[in-house]
Every structure is written in C-alpha cells, then in structure tokens.
Design an enzyme around this catalytic site. Structure first.
Site, PDB file in Angstrom:
ATOM      1  N   GLY A 169       0.804  -1.205   0.000  1.00  0.00           N
ATOM      2  CA  GLY A 169       0.000   0.000   0.000  1.00  0.00           C
ATOM      3  C   GLY A 169       0.838   1.257   0.000  1.00  0.00           C
ATOM      4  O   GLY A 169       1.322   1.715  -1.039  1.00  0.00           O
ATOM      5  N   CYS A 170       1.040   1.829   1.172  1.00  0.00           N
ATOM      6  CA  CYS A 170       1.682   3.134   1.261  1.00  0.00           C
ATOM      7  C   CYS A 170       3.167   3.102   0.922  1.00  0.00           C
ATOM      8  O   CYS A 170       3.705   4.083   0.403  1.00  0.00           O
ATOM      9  CB  CYS A 170       1.449   3.726   2.650  1.00  0.00           C
ATOM     10  SG  CYS A 170      -0.305   4.015   2.996  1.00  0.00           S
ATOM     11  N   VAL A 171       3.848   1.983   1.208  1.00  0.00           N
ATOM     12  CA  VAL A 171       5.267   1.881   0.825  1.00  0.00           C
ATOM     13  C   VAL A 171       5.389   1.862  -0.691  1.00  0.00           C
ATOM     14  O   VAL A 171       6.190   2.600  -1.279  1.00  0.00           O
ATOM     15  CB  VAL A 171       5.913   0.640   1.454  1.00  0.00           C
ATOM     16  CG1 VAL A 171       7.301   0.380   0.869  1.00  0.00           C
ATOM     17  CG2 VAL A 171       6.009   0.795   2.971  1.00  0.00           C
ATOM     18  N   SER A 203       4.488   5.269  -2.223  1.00  0.00           N
ATOM     19  CA  SER A 203       5.518   6.281  -1.971  1.00  0.00           C
ATOM     20  C   SER A 203       6.767   6.028  -2.793  1.00  0.00           C
ATOM     21  O   SER A 203       7.391   6.970  -3.303  1.00  0.00           O
ATOM     22  CB  SER A 203       5.852   6.316  -0.471  1.00  0.00           C
ATOM     23  OG  SER A 203       4.708   6.660   0.290  1.00  0.00           O
TER      24      SER A 203
END
Length: 209
Positions: A150-152, A155
C-alpha cells in the site's frame, strides 16, 4: 532462473545507483499497524519490522542523515479523506485524536525531525514532501514502513516519478500477508526502485561523510 525471473529478464532488470545525499523515509509505523488487536495490525512479523527500523533510524541519526516520518490523520468523519476513506473502513482509526495514530515510543520523531501527515497512500500526494526534499538537496530515499503493498509501494513509485532514487529496505517493510509483500517487492525492484537488505542499507548510511 525461475520462470518469473526469466520472463522479466532483459526488459525489467535495470539498476539504480545510490545517490550522494540520502534521507530515511519511515512510512506510517504507528500503533494502528503495530499494536495487536488493531483492525490494521500487520501481524506478529511487524515486531521484526519495528526492530529493523529502530536500527536504521539510529544509524541515520548517527550519520547525520535526515529521518522523515509519515503518519495519517483525518478530520472527524473523514471529510478530507475522499474516496480512499470511503473505500477502506479501517481508516477511521486515523480520525484526529485517535490513540492508534500515535508513533510507538521507540520510533517517535525527534524535535528537529519532520513528520509528513497525509490522507492518501503516497507520502508525496497532497503533501510538501517533494519540495522539501528538493530544497534540502536530497536525491535518494531509503524507504521503510507499512504496508508494502500500500503506502510503501505508492511512496516508492511517486519517489521515482518525482526524480528521487528509491531504495526500499526489505526487512524494514511489512504487510498483513507474505504474498502481497513479496509480490510488491518483486515488482518494485523490476520497475521502479531498488530493493535492498538491511545490511546494505546500514552500509549506505555508515558510508555517508
């Protein structure tokens, strides 16, 4: 060479050099992911992820490498969360004032360190992160945190698209299940980033002037 690796060979097997001015970007390692019983708990393996990040943060601080943390926070009812908040019910854990939005004591930002507060998956989307990195002359990000899929991932992809060299630290990232964790690390390495082990990341940090 397995079939998957052979399928990517020659098309998605390039490599990026480590840059001259790195920062450590720690994505969303807050209690919502690290505390058992939380709907977003990343599983028992997250304890190893936290321990890895403790070592990386200590090494970065010792080397004078900037450490940047991210967290998630929403207005009551998710008014600033848009479609993402509507899609993922567990994001209500990050409404302003939630205890689960806090950092664990061992991974709390110091007074002179930056925390990027976001409402979406990427640490870059709708935040001043890219401008801040550019202003500080940072060209490389060592990226850790949760969740890998998800966020990793979001980013790291945006780091690439903004012109920063993304180095994702394998042991420093975690997910709710090993399958999406491994699949996303494979795909990040193939297309957008370098996936490195903790030892290599520590070596890069120790090698800073």
């Amino acid at each position: 060479m397995d079939d998957l690796t052979r399928n990517y060979a020659g098309a998605f097997d390039g490599h990026l050099p480590f840059g001259r001015s790195p920062a450590l970007l720690v994505i969303d390692l807050v209690l919502a992911y690290t505390q058992p019983g939380s709907p977003l708990y990343a599983g028992p393996g997250v304890a190893d992820v936290v321990a890895c990040n403790e070592r990386l943060v200590a090494a970065a601080r010792a080397a004078g490498v900037p450490v940047i943390f991210t967290n998630v926070e929403y207005a009551p009812g998710g008014a600033d969360g848009g479609v993402f908040f509507r899609k993922v019910p567990a994001l209500r854990l990050f409404e302003r004032g939630s205890a689960l939005g806090a950092f664990p004591p061992s991974l709390s930002p110091q007074a002179d360190e930056v925390t990027i507060t976001k409402q979406y998956a990427s640490a870059f989307f709708g935040t001043p992160l890219a401008a801040m990195l550019t202003a500080r002359g940072i060209d490389t990000l060592l990226i850790t945190g949760v969740s890998t899929s998800g966020c990793v991932r979001a980013s790291a992809l945006d780091a690439c698209q903004h012109g920063f060299l993304p180095f994702v630290v394998r042991e420093g990232c975690g997910d709710r299940h090993p399958a999406p964790h491994e699949a996303n690390l494979f795909d990040l390495q193939a297309k957008y980033a370098e996936v490195v082990g903790e030892a290599e990341a520590l070596g890069h940090l120790a090698g800073r002037p």
